[in-house]
Design a protein around this motif. Structure first.
Motif, short mmCIF file in Angstrom:
data_model
loop_
_atom_site.label_atom_id
_atom_site.label_comp_id
_atom_site.label_asym_id
_atom_site.label_seq_id
_atom_site.Cartn_x
_atom_site.Cartn_y
_atom_site.Cartn_z
N PHE A 172 -5.31 -4.26 6.39
CA PHE A 172 -5.91 -3.82 7.50
C PHE A 172 -6.04 -5.44 8.45
CE2 PHE A 172 -9.52 -2.87 10.44
CZ PHE A 172 -9.03 -1.24 10.78
N THR A 173 -6.18 -6.30 7.80
CA THR A 173 -6.25 -7.67 8.68
C THR A 173 -4.53 -8.03 9.11
OG1 THR A 173 -7.93 -8.54 7.06
CG2 THR A 173 -6.34 -10.23 8.40
N PHE A 174 -3.78 -7.67 8.02
CA PHE A 174 -2.38 -8.10 8.56
C PHE A 174 -1.98 -6.97 9.57
CE2 PHE A 174 -2.11 -11.06 4.84
CZ PHE A 174 -1.41 -12.11 5.69
N TYR A 175 -2.19 -5.62 9.38
CA TYR A 175 -2.00 -4.76 10.44
C TYR A 175 -2.26 -4.98 11.67
CZ TYR A 175 -1.34 -0.23 12.35
OH TYR A 175 -0.78 1.27 13.16
N ASN A 176 -3.69 -5.57 11.97
CA ASN A 176 -4.00 -5.95 13.02
C ASN A 176 -3.59 -7.13 13.69
OD1 ASN A 176 -5.59 -3.41 13.94
ND2 ASN A 176 -6.47 -3.76 11.68
N LEU A 177 -3.11 -8.09 12.75
CA LEU A 177 -2.72 -9.34 13.36
C LEU A 177 -1.71 -9.29 14.47
CD1 LEU A 177 -3.08 -12.34 12.91
CD2 LEU A 177 -1.26 -12.41 11.08
N ARG A 178 -2.00 -9.95 15.79
CA ARG A 178 -1.03 -9.83 16.75
C ARG A 178 -0.37 -11.13 17.00
NH1 ARG A 178 -1.33 -5.46 15.60
NH2 ARG A 178 -2.05 -3.73 16.43
N GLN A 179 -0.56 -12.22 16.19
CA GLN A 179 0.32 -13.35 16.32
C GLN A 179 1.22 -13.32 15.37
OE1 GLN A 179 -3.43 -13.42 16.11
NE2 GLN A 179 -3.82 -13.79 18.32
N GLY A 180 2.30 -14.35 15.49
CA GLY A 180 3.32 -14.54 14.44
C GLY A 180 4.28 -13.43 14.85
N SER A 181 5.02 -13.01 13.69
CA SER A 181 5.93 -12.06 13.54
C SER A 181 5.43 -10.73 13.40
CB SER A 181 7.10 -12.36 12.42
OG SER A 181 7.93 -11.09 12.29
N ARG A 182 5.43 -9.74 14.16
CA ARG A 182 4.91 -8.52 13.92
C ARG A 182 5.67 -7.88 12.76
NH1 ARG A 182 0.76 -5.10 13.57
NH2 ARG A 182 1.07 -3.03 14.12
N ALA A 183 6.98 -8.15 12.56
CA ALA A 183 7.64 -7.69 11.59
C ALA A 183 7.42 -7.91 10.13
CB ALA A 183 9.33 -7.82 11.74
N SER A 184 7.12 -9.42 10.00
CA SER A 184 6.54 -9.85 8.98
C SER A 184 5.26 -9.49 8.55
CB SER A 184 6.83 -11.32 8.77
OG SER A 184 8.23 -11.88 8.88
N ASN A 185 4.35 -9.30 9.71
CA ASN A 185 2.95 -8.94 9.05
C ASN A 185 2.86 -7.68 8.60
OD1 ASN A 185 2.11 -11.37 10.37
ND2 ASN A 185 1.58 -10.29 12.39
N LEU A 186 3.80 -6.62 9.05
CA LEU A 186 3.94 -5.45 8.54
C LEU A 186 4.44 -5.42 7.10
CD1 LEU A 186 4.88 -3.22 11.62
CD2 LEU A 186 2.62 -3.23 10.30
N GLU A 187 5.31 -6.16 6.76
CA GLU A 187 5.81 -6.31 5.29
C GLU A 187 4.90 -6.68 4.59
OE1 GLU A 187 9.03 -5.35 4.32
OE2 GLU A 187 8.80 -4.38 6.48
N VAL A 188 4.01 -7.71 4.85
CA VAL A 188 2.85 -8.05 4.11
C VAL A 188 2.02 -6.89 3.89
CG1 VAL A 188 1.24 -9.83 3.82
CG2 VAL A 188 3.44 -10.45 4.81
N ALA A 189 1.49 -6.24 4.97
CA ALA A 189 0.70 -5.14 4.78
C ALA A 189 1.01 -4.02 3.97
CB ALA A 189 0.36 -4.67 6.09
N ILE A 190 2.39 -3.76 3.94
CA ILE A 190 2.99 -2.83 3.05
C ILE A 190 2.77 -3.36 1.61
CG2 ILE A 190 5.10 -1.82 2.22
CD1 ILE A 190 5.68 -1.44 5.22
N ALA A 191 2.98 -4.75 1.50
CA ALA A 191 3.17 -5.35 0.07
C ALA A 191 1.78 -5.27 -0.32
CB ALA A 191 3.68 -6.87 0.14
N CYS A 192 0.71 -5.51 0.43
CA CYS A 192 -0.88 -5.44 -0.02
C CYS A 192 -1.07 -4.12 -0.63
CB CYS A 192 -1.67 -5.78 0.99
SG CYS A 192 -1.44 -7.40 1.64
#
Length: 349
Positions: A71-91
């Motif tokens: 939930f934190t990575f999904y809503n993180l708007r800084q950095g790479s949105r693509a990488s944030n979503l990859e981390v969210a999926i991995a979680c």
């Protein structure tokens, strides 16, 4: 993997594990350079190795920590949105190795619903495949989230599934739109205006878009259905309470096949402009394929302020709509905004 970066990844995970949840965003913002696809892969490896050493209760708690991190990575708007979503999926996918349907059915459904949202918004990979994975996850969630047992969760997941069908690339578009409409209408069985006013308005707005794009059925009737749904959403999306949602719904209403009577002009900032539409009469509509007007380069897609509330007439009648462009003072330092009128996915905290 570079040993120094490997250690930096581990230190970041340790910080996230030990910090209060309200500090996670601050920690991530301080370590944006570490949040990449390599971190997503390392997190999977760390989760697999860590949970294998834990007892059942500890592993379950670790999986729930990963859910919160998603939930934190999904809503993180800084950095790479693509990488944030990859981390969210991995979680979520790491957590699902412990949170199985057999052992934790309700939690499993919650994970699946969130995983559907991550795949639906995913940037990496093929868009068509990501949408298929989203649909699979939502449908899995609905195996547990039945209407009788979990009516609110069922409605939320139906709305999310409908959104995936609405933008689905594979299979026939006409069939996908029918599935989307059916799922939106299912959500509205639970999301009533009285019990869930905001969710009801959101779903009405989504339903309007589905009817707007519908292929089956009579085109004029579909457009009437779209207009009715958008107007319903505006009963809750008022200008004062939800100004952005109100503006988006107003914008969608303007995209229907209304006819321009006289030509519009582009005013200077601070000046007004009057635009007149007229709905085609039933005689004009008969036997003709309707055209959707898309004034992309004209007045309708900029952050102008709306004048008096609009009135939507019967066919053949006129309606006057007034905008005012922002003044130079209002515009100073602001980047013009293009309205994003893709409707909302609803996620569980």
């Amino acid at each position: 993997m570079n040993e120094a970066r490997h250690e930096a990844y581990l230190n970041l995970i340790d910080s996230l594990v030990t910090c209060p949840s309200e500090e996670e965003i601050e920690i991530l913002q301080a370590n944006l350079e570490l949040i990449d696809d390599g971190f997503a892969q390392y997190l999977r490896e760390w989760a697999t190795e860590t949970m294998a050493t834990l007892d059942a209760e500890e592993a379950y708690n670790c999986a729930n920590f990963l859910y919160g991190l998603d939930f934190t990575f999904y809503n993180l708007r800084q950095g790479s949105r693509a990488s944030n979503l990859e981390v969210a999926i991995a979680c979520l996918e790491s957590g699902l190795t412990v949170v199985t349907r057999e052992a934790y059915s309700e939690d499993w459904a919650r994970f699946q619903n969130s995983l559907g949202g991550d795949y639906q918004n995913r940037i990496r990979g093929e868009k068509a495949e990501n949408l298929e994975l989203a649909i699979v996850a939502y449908e899995a969630s609905l195996e547990v989230y039945t209407r009788d047992a979990f009516p609110e969760d069922w409605a939320t997941c139906q709305n999310n599934l409908a959104m995936a069908y609405l933008y689905r690339i594979r299979r026939g578009k006409a069939e996908n739109l029918e599935l989307a409409i059916a799922a939106f209408e299912a959500s509205l069985e639970i999301w009533t205006r009285d019990a869930f006013p905001f969710e009801w308005a959101t779903c009405q707005n989504n339903l309007g878009l589905a009817y707007h794009n519908r292929i089956r059925g009579e085109k004029a009737e579909n457009l009437e259905g779209a207009i009715a749904a958008y107007l319903a959403s505006l009963e809750i999306y008022t200008r004062d309470a939800f100004p952005e949602d109100w503006a988006r719904s107003q914008n969608k209403l303007i995209w229907h096949p209304w006819r321009f009577t006289p030509a519009t002009h582009f005013p200077k900032t601070g000046q007004g402009v009057k635009i007149i539409w007229r709905m085609p009469t039933s005689t004009e509509l008969e036997g003709k394929k309707q055209r959707i007007s898309k004034p992309r380069s004209q007045l309708l897609r900029h952050p102008w302020k709306f004048g008096p509330a609009t009135h939507f007439p019967k066919t053949g009648q006129g309606v006057k709509i007034i905008w005012r462009l922002p003044t130079s003072i209002e515009s100073e330092g602001r980047k013009p905004r293009i309205w994003n009128w893709r409707s909302q996915l609803l996620r569980q905290p």
